[in-house]
Design an enzyme around this catalytic site. Structure first.
Site, PDB file in Angstrom:
ATOM      1  CE  LYS A   1      48.034  47.496  40.186  1.00 15.71           C
ATOM      2  NZ  LYS A   1      47.116  46.555  40.879  1.00 15.71           N
TER       3      LYS A   1
ATOM      4  NE  ARG B   1      40.358  43.749  45.302  1.00 11.43           N
ATOM      5  CZ  ARG B   1      41.488  44.262  44.812  1.00 11.43           C
ATOM      6  NH1 ARG B   1      41.496  45.423  44.198  1.00 11.43           N
ATOM      7  NH2 ARG B   1      42.623  43.606  44.946  1.00 11.43           N
TER       8      ARG B   1
ATOM      9  N   PRO C   1      49.762  40.958  41.341  1.00  8.67           N
ATOM     10  CG  PRO C   1      51.282  40.230  39.751  1.00  8.67           C
ATOM     11  CD  PRO C   1      49.825  40.193  40.093  1.00  8.67           C
ATOM     12  CD  GLU C   2      48.376  44.814  46.068  1.00 11.24           C
ATOM     13  OE1 GLU C   2      48.873  45.617  46.877  1.00 11.24           O
ATOM     14  OE2 GLU C   2      47.380  44.118  46.331  1.00 11.24           O
TER      15      GLU C   2
END
Length: 273
Positions: free
Chosen positions: A57, A259, A2-3
């Site tokens: 976040k 990433r 989740p961002e």
């Protein structure tokens, strides 16, 4: 993972159910997530929820006796359920309310967090964070000053929470595509016009994602269990080998800073040194 849009979607989803309600109990079914779950969270029992905020976040559930700080980690999610609904596997924390509802935290990989913060005390996890991307503080002048003489590639730069919070892997790839900037471009080499466009696209991509309820790729669902629909809007992320929606070239993929990164080599041209 989740961002920012997913966390903001969760905040918007739980707020109507928690705001103004009294916490009846906090049920903890595991000693440790990413960090040990502090006993101090029990200080919130009997307290009225004043507000639900987001910083980067992290979600903060505020009461007169302090705040619960929640991070969803890699696979965490929040659901608002009736209290009588039995807990299931990976349901690690319940925030039980006097109105018969429960805020239930599920996290299969246990990389998330539940922390406690005293009133008026900034928790260490919230220190050294950059500005929120959707505020006026994050602008082209700020970006240019931070980027000056930096050799860091632009994708890693915009994912650095000390520069700006919440621009995670998905939204970094999408923003750079919309700005037509190659992710491996040294950030210090960007022209003022490119910075202006990139800052605008970061804001636009994040705002659109929030309106769509975030991106559901694997673990994330909204508070009501529905998926986030921004996945249908993705132009490059997760589309390696498929056609670019602009020029029909093949989308490329490479690890940048460990990433997975995605871009169109034609639309996002990388200039040689």
């Amino acid at each position: 993972m989740p961002e920012l849009p997913e966390v903001e979607t969760s905040r918007l989803g739980i707020t109507p159910h928690l705001q103004g309600q009294t916490i009846k109990a906090i049920v903890v079914r595991t000693d440790k997530l990413r960090w040990p779950i502090p006993q101090e969270l029990q200080k919130l029992v009997g307290q009225r929820v004043q507000s639900i905020r987001r910083r980067a976040k992290y979600l903060m559930i505020d009461t007169p006796e302090g705040s619960a700080i929640i991070h969803l980690g890699m696979s965490g999610s929040l659901r608002v359920l009736d209290e009588e609904v039995p807990s299931a596997k990976h349901d690690h924390v319940d925030l039980v309310l006097e109105n018969g509802k429960v805020l239930r935290y599920n996290d299969p990989r246990k990389f998330g967090a539940w922390l406690y913060s005293e009133v008026g005390v900034a928790h260490q996890v919230l220190s050294k964070l950059g500005p929120e991307p959707l505020t006026n503080e994050f602008n082209s002048e700020y970006f240019a000053e931070k980027a000056k003489n930096k050799k860091t590639v632009v994708k890693q730069f915009i994912m650095n929470n000390a520069v700006v919070v919440g621009v995670g892997n998905i939204y970094a790839s999408e923003s750079l595509f919309m700005a037509q900037i190659h992710p491996k471009t040294p950030v210090g080499s960007l022209k003022a016009s490119q910075i202006t466009v990139l800052v605008a696209e970061i804001k636009k991509v994040l705002e659109t994602a929030i309106k769509q309820g975030g991106t559901t790729l694997k673990d994330f669902n909204q508070v009501d269990g529905k998926p986030g629909y921004f996945a249908q809007e993705l132009k490059v992320y997760g589309r390696a080998g498929k056609e670019c929606p602009v020029c029909s070239s093949k989308i490329e993929e490479e690890k940048i800073g460990q990433r997975n990164s995605f871009w169109c080599g034609k639309c996002q041209f990388l200039a040689e040194d």
